[in-house]
Enzyme design. Structure first.
Site, PDB file in Angstrom:
ATOM      1  CB  CYS A 114       0.988  -8.158   1.541  1.00  0.00           C
ATOM      2  SG  CYS A 114       1.523  -6.462   1.880  1.00  0.00           S
ATOM      3  CG  LEU A 130      -0.183   3.606  -1.851  1.00  0.00           C
ATOM      4  CD1 LEU A 130      -1.298   3.447  -0.836  1.00  0.00           C
ATOM      5  CD2 LEU A 130       0.846   4.627  -1.381  1.00  0.00           C
ATOM      6  CB  ALA A 131       4.459  -1.107  -1.313  1.00  0.00           C
ATOM      7  CD  GLU A 132       1.870  -5.569  -1.527  1.00  0.00           C
ATOM      8  OE1 GLU A 132       0.863  -5.921  -2.171  1.00  0.00           O
ATOM      9  OE2 GLU A 132       2.993  -6.084  -1.668  1.00  0.00           O
ATOM     10  CB  THR A 133      -4.131  -1.676  -3.279  1.00  0.00           C
ATOM     11  OG1 THR A 133      -3.546  -0.410  -3.602  1.00  0.00           O
ATOM     12  CG2 THR A 133      -5.621  -1.488  -3.051  1.00  0.00           C
TER      13      THR A 133
END
Length: 261
Positions: free
Chosen positions: A71, A44-47
């Site tokens: 983020c 995903l874009a961010e974890t």
């Protein structure tokens, strides 16, 4: 060990829109290499990695390829985890992060975050930017985090099909494109960060920390209803308050389970 994991669509009020983020709740931060591997696995874009330590929540964020200092959507998702699952009686949480303390409060049916503003200055267009975007910007702004390309209108932003490999070769981690809004929006934007493992980020809180100061100066106002015009799409309420940007959005839980790490 098994740890709770959540996947949440942020900056939206419906499933399969906004920006998905994973949030892992941990007793302590694992090794950096482990967190990077988990983020790559999640893809995903961010974890976000969330721990409780010495009476405070601590938060770190990883894309599939790098750790990032700030983020927005994964912070929003983490706040939803804390205030909807871990401590549902809370109305505010303050995350300790690489960008300093980040407060998040309940705001109607969503949450409002308090982030540092990221002002920028107008600069000569860097070599290769227009070719990478496939359009010549009206102006270009920059700071240490991103380039900000100003386009003529919202349809130009929505129809953009950039050369992502060329954007990855630029000397900034990402490129924001923006234009005056359409409909109920004050401005629209998109964000490309292939150098960070994110070809196009669906909805980007950090980008709005740069967009809000720019549009405040241009429109002579400090509160905005913004649209990030990615394929998934998302809406952000943002307000410039001194050297801070207040970002407001909603979240929808998609997945809840356990991860083996």
């Amino acid at each position: 060990m098994r740890v709770p994991i959540y996947q949440i669509d942020a900056f939206t009020d419906r499933l399969f829109a906004g920006n998905p983020a994973a949030v892992l709740v941990l007793p302590r931060f694992p090794a950096d290499a482990t967190m990077q591997a988990i983020a790559a696995e999640n893809n995903l874009a961010e974890t976000a990695f969330l721990i409780w330590q010495a009476g405070q929540y601590h938060l770190r964020w990883f894309t599939p390829t790098v750790e990032v200092p700030l983020c927005g959507h994964a912070t929003l998702a983490s706040a939803a985890v804390v205030m909807e699952r871990l401590e549902p009686d809370l109305d505010e949480v303050i995350f300790q992060t690489a960008s300093g303390p980040l407060p998040v409060i309940r705001a109607g049916n969503g949450y409002a975050m308090d982030f540092p503003a990221r002002p920028s200055v107008e600069i000569p267009p860097p070599p290769g930017l227009a070719e990478a975007l496939g359009v010549v910007p009206e102006a270009v702004y920059g700071n240490e985090f991103n380039y900000l390309a100003i386009l003529a209108d919202s349809q130009e932003v929505r129809g953009l099909a950039p050369d992502l490999a060329a954007i990855a070769r630029l000397d900034r981690p990402g490129v924001i494109v923006t234009a005056p809004g359409d409909g109920d929006y004050d401005f629209v934007s998109r964000y490309f960060a292939p150098a960070k493992g994110i070809p196009e980020d669906p909805v980007t809180g950090g980008a709005h920390c740069m967009l809000a100061p720019y549009w405040a100066a241009r429109l002579n106002k400090t509160a905005f209803h913004a649209c990030q015009a990615s394929r998934r799409g998302g809406e952000i309420g943002c307000r410039l308050v001194g050297d801070r940007v207040k970002l407001e959005g909603r979240c929808v839980f998609y997945l809840e389970g356990q991860a083996e790490i």
